[in-house]
Design a protein around this motif. Structure first.
Motif, PDB file in Angstrom:
ATOM      1  N   ALA A  35       0.923  -1.197   0.025  1.00  0.00           N
ATOM      2  CA  ALA A  35       0.217   0.199   0.012  1.00  0.00           C
ATOM      3  C   ALA A  35       0.886   1.350   0.160  1.00  0.00           C
ATOM      4  O   ALA A  35       1.979   1.283   0.841  1.00  0.00           O
ATOM      5  CB  ALA A  35      -0.867   0.052   1.124  1.00  0.00           C
ATOM      6  N   GLN A  36       0.512   2.214  -0.807  1.00  0.00           N
ATOM      7  CA  GLN A  36       1.300   3.531  -0.905  1.00  0.00           C
ATOM      8  C   GLN A  36       0.662   4.572   0.096  1.00  0.00           C
ATOM      9  O   GLN A  36       1.534   5.594   0.488  1.00  0.00           O
ATOM     10  CB  GLN A  36       1.195   4.072  -2.338  1.00  0.00           C
ATOM     11  CG  GLN A  36       1.544   3.075  -3.420  1.00  0.00           C
ATOM     12  CD  GLN A  36       3.151   3.090  -3.492  1.00  0.00           C
ATOM     13  OE1 GLN A  36       3.762   4.384  -3.627  1.00  0.00           O
ATOM     14  NE2 GLN A  36       3.828   2.116  -3.554  1.00  0.00           N
ATOM     15  N   ALA A  37      -0.618   4.296   0.550  1.00  0.00           N
ATOM     16  CA  ALA A  37      -1.173   5.440   1.262  1.00  0.00           C
ATOM     17  C   ALA A  37      -2.110   4.710   1.965  1.00  0.00           C
ATOM     18  O   ALA A  37      -2.631   3.801   1.993  1.00  0.00           O
ATOM     19  CB  ALA A  37      -1.782   6.323   0.186  1.00  0.00           C
ATOM     20  N   HIS A  38      -2.492   5.583   3.402  1.00  0.00           N
ATOM     21  CA  HIS A  38      -3.409   5.082   4.140  1.00  0.00           C
ATOM     22  C   HIS A  38      -4.926   4.763   3.567  1.00  0.00           C
ATOM     23  O   HIS A  38      -5.377   5.667   2.676  1.00  0.00           O
ATOM     24  CB  HIS A  38      -3.765   6.040   5.122  1.00  0.00           C
ATOM     25  CG  HIS A  38      -4.510   5.407   6.371  1.00  0.00           C
ATOM     26  ND1 HIS A  38      -5.899   5.678   6.581  1.00  0.00           N
ATOM     27  CD2 HIS A  38      -4.267   4.893   7.557  1.00  0.00           C
ATOM     28  CE1 HIS A  38      -6.375   5.216   7.586  1.00  0.00           C
ATOM     29  NE2 HIS A  38      -5.478   4.594   7.907  1.00  0.00           N
ATOM     30  N   ASP A  39      -5.515   3.814   3.565  1.00  0.00           N
ATOM     31  CA  ASP A  39      -7.061   3.617   3.127  1.00  0.00           C
ATOM     32  C   ASP A  39      -7.799   2.577   3.908  1.00  0.00           C
ATOM     33  O   ASP A  39      -7.274   2.003   5.043  1.00  0.00           O
ATOM     34  CB  ASP A  39      -6.878   2.949   1.509  1.00  0.00           C
ATOM     35  CG  ASP A  39      -7.825   3.350   0.753  1.00  0.00           C
ATOM     36  OD1 ASP A  39      -9.042   3.547   1.264  1.00  0.00           O
ATOM     37  OD2 ASP A  39      -7.755   3.011  -0.516  1.00  0.00           O
ATOM     38  N   ARG A  40      -9.136   2.237   3.406  1.00  0.00           N
ATOM     39  CA  ARG A  40      -9.797   1.333   4.163  1.00  0.00           C
ATOM     40  C   ARG A  40     -10.103   0.365   2.987  1.00  0.00           C
ATOM     41  O   ARG A  40     -10.728   0.789   1.842  1.00  0.00           O
ATOM     42  CB  ARG A  40     -11.224   2.035   4.814  1.00  0.00           C
ATOM     43  CG  ARG A  40     -10.394   2.749   6.005  1.00  0.00           C
ATOM     44  CD  ARG A  40     -11.820   3.038   6.926  1.00  0.00           C
ATOM     45  NE  ARG A  40     -12.413   1.643   7.751  1.00  0.00           N
ATOM     46  CZ  ARG A  40     -11.712   1.410   8.739  1.00  0.00           C
ATOM     47  NH1 ARG A  40     -10.494   1.745   9.067  1.00  0.00           N
ATOM     48  NH2 ARG A  40     -12.164   0.277   9.226  1.00  0.00           N
ATOM     49  N   ARG A  44     -11.723  -2.744   6.695  1.00  0.00           N
ATOM     50  CA  ARG A  44     -10.290  -2.678   7.559  1.00  0.00           C
ATOM     51  C   ARG A  44      -9.192  -1.877   7.063  1.00  0.00           C
ATOM     52  O   ARG A  44      -9.241  -1.388   5.954  1.00  0.00           O
ATOM     53  CB  ARG A  44      -9.584  -4.152   6.909  1.00  0.00           C
ATOM     54  CG  ARG A  44     -10.554  -5.246   7.319  1.00  0.00           C
ATOM     55  CD  ARG A  44      -9.833  -6.495   6.791  1.00  0.00           C
ATOM     56  NE  ARG A  44      -9.328  -7.088   8.442  1.00  0.00           N
ATOM     57  CZ  ARG A  44      -8.605  -8.196   8.291  1.00  0.00           C
ATOM     58  NH1 ARG A  44      -8.701  -9.184   7.385  1.00  0.00           N
ATOM     59  NH2 ARG A  44      -8.149  -8.619   9.399  1.00  0.00           N
ATOM     60  N   GLU A  45      -8.552  -1.188   7.915  1.00  0.00           N
ATOM     61  CA  GLU A  45      -7.721  -0.314   7.726  1.00  0.00           C
ATOM     62  C   GLU A  45      -6.434  -0.834   6.952  1.00  0.00           C
ATOM     63  O   GLU A  45      -5.993  -1.796   7.327  1.00  0.00           O
ATOM     64  CB  GLU A  45      -7.257   0.256   9.108  1.00  0.00           C
ATOM     65  CG  GLU A  45      -5.941   1.359   9.032  1.00  0.00           C
ATOM     66  CD  GLU A  45      -5.290   1.859  10.291  1.00  0.00           C
ATOM     67  OE1 GLU A  45      -4.783   2.907  10.201  1.00  0.00           O
ATOM     68  OE2 GLU A  45      -5.690   0.965  11.437  1.00  0.00           O
ATOM     69  N   VAL A  46      -6.091  -0.018   6.182  1.00  0.00           N
ATOM     70  CA  VAL A  46      -4.726  -0.379   5.359  1.00  0.00           C
ATOM     71  C   VAL A  46      -3.673   0.810   5.465  1.00  0.00           C
ATOM     72  O   VAL A  46      -4.117   1.758   5.276  1.00  0.00           O
ATOM     73  CB  VAL A  46      -4.958  -0.598   3.652  1.00  0.00           C
ATOM     74  CG1 VAL A  46      -3.579  -0.910   3.203  1.00  0.00           C
ATOM     75  CG2 VAL A  46      -6.243  -1.603   3.521  1.00  0.00           C
ATOM     76  N   ARG A  47      -2.462   0.486   5.978  1.00  0.00           N
ATOM     77  CA  ARG A  47      -1.702   1.501   6.182  1.00  0.00           C
ATOM     78  C   ARG A  47      -0.560   1.376   5.150  1.00  0.00           C
ATOM     79  O   ARG A  47      -0.270   0.474   4.811  1.00  0.00           O
ATOM     80  CB  ARG A  47      -0.891   1.381   7.535  1.00  0.00           C
ATOM     81  CG  ARG A  47      -1.921   1.532   8.813  1.00  0.00           C
ATOM     82  CD  ARG A  47      -1.362   1.123  10.197  1.00  0.00           C
ATOM     83  NE  ARG A  47      -0.764  -0.081  10.055  1.00  0.00           N
ATOM     84  CZ  ARG A  47      -1.011  -1.426  10.776  1.00  0.00           C
ATOM     85  NH1 ARG A  47      -2.111  -1.114  11.565  1.00  0.00           N
ATOM     86  NH2 ARG A  47      -0.279  -2.232  10.576  1.00  0.00           N
ATOM     87  N   PRO A  48       0.041   2.697   4.871  1.00  0.00           N
ATOM     88  CA  PRO A  48       1.035   2.728   3.772  1.00  0.00           C
ATOM     89  C   PRO A  48       2.290   1.543   4.299  1.00  0.00           C
ATOM     90  O   PRO A  48       2.775   1.244   5.554  1.00  0.00           O
ATOM     91  CB  PRO A  48       1.840   3.962   4.093  1.00  0.00           C
ATOM     92  CG  PRO A  48       0.804   4.871   4.675  1.00  0.00           C
ATOM     93  CD  PRO A  48      -0.044   3.987   5.634  1.00  0.00           C
ATOM     94  N   ASP A  50       1.456  -1.535   4.047  1.00  0.00           N
ATOM     95  CA  ASP A  50       0.998  -2.836   4.469  1.00  0.00           C
ATOM     96  C   ASP A  50       0.914  -3.850   3.199  1.00  0.00           C
ATOM     97  O   ASP A  50       0.946  -2.998   1.994  1.00  0.00           O
ATOM     98  CB  ASP A  50      -0.547  -2.607   4.845  1.00  0.00           C
ATOM     99  CG  ASP A  50      -0.488  -2.268   6.418  1.00  0.00           C
ATOM    100  OD1 ASP A  50       0.269  -2.383   6.908  1.00  0.00           O
ATOM    101  OD2 ASP A  50      -1.769  -1.989   6.696  1.00  0.00           O
TER     102      ASP A  50
END
Length: 148
Positions: A35-40, A44-48, A50
């Motif tokens: 992942a390049q950026a914070h997202d959902r 579920r939370e996805v952090r840079p 991940d």
């Protein structure tokens, strides 16, 4: 004669057969991306940084994307599938650089073989897909082959 690149336009059924085989048995059965950026994603939370895994095998058989997804039906490719529903070679900047060549070669080889031989399944020897880095048939593919 052996098929050639010039024959591609005259082989739409073979092209659909190859696409359907790749849908059911994608060589790379999953992709992973950082992942390049914070997202959902699906709540579920996805952090840079991940790792996000995309199960291509499951995507290609998802009932919301494909009618009768476990059936072999080359005619489903009479119309192009949704852009991100069919990813046998990945997508985006990391798509397989040889995707076009691989498709062309598969179509040419299959057309040539089918023009010369008849293939029938051997009872009790159905291929079993196994994931070992890539998806492959455990124990090989057993067929009877006869000249046309």
């Amino acid at each position: 004669r052996a098929a050639a690149a010039a024959d591609m336009e005259r082989l739409p059924l073979i092209q659909r057969i190859v696409s359907e085989a790749l849908r059911l048995y994608p060589p790379a059965a999953f992709l992973s991306r950082a992942a390049q950026a914070h997202d959902r994603l699906c709540g579920r939370e996805v952090r840079p940084g991940d790792t996000v895994m995309l199960p291509i095998y499951a995507l290609h058989r998802h009932h919301l994307l494909w009618t009768n997804p476990d059936a072999f039906d080359p005619d489903r490719f009479l119309t192009p599938p949704d852009r991100y529903a069919f990813l046998p070679f990945g997508a985006g900047p990391r798509i397989c650089i040889g995707a076009g060549f691989a498709m062309q070669e598969a179509v040419i080889i299959l057309a040539t073989l089918l023009s010369r031989f008849r293939f029938t399944a051997i009872a009790g020897r159905a291929p079993e897909p196994r994931m070992i880095l890539t998806l492959r048939p455990h124990g090989g593919v057993w067929l009877n082959v006869a000249r046309r």
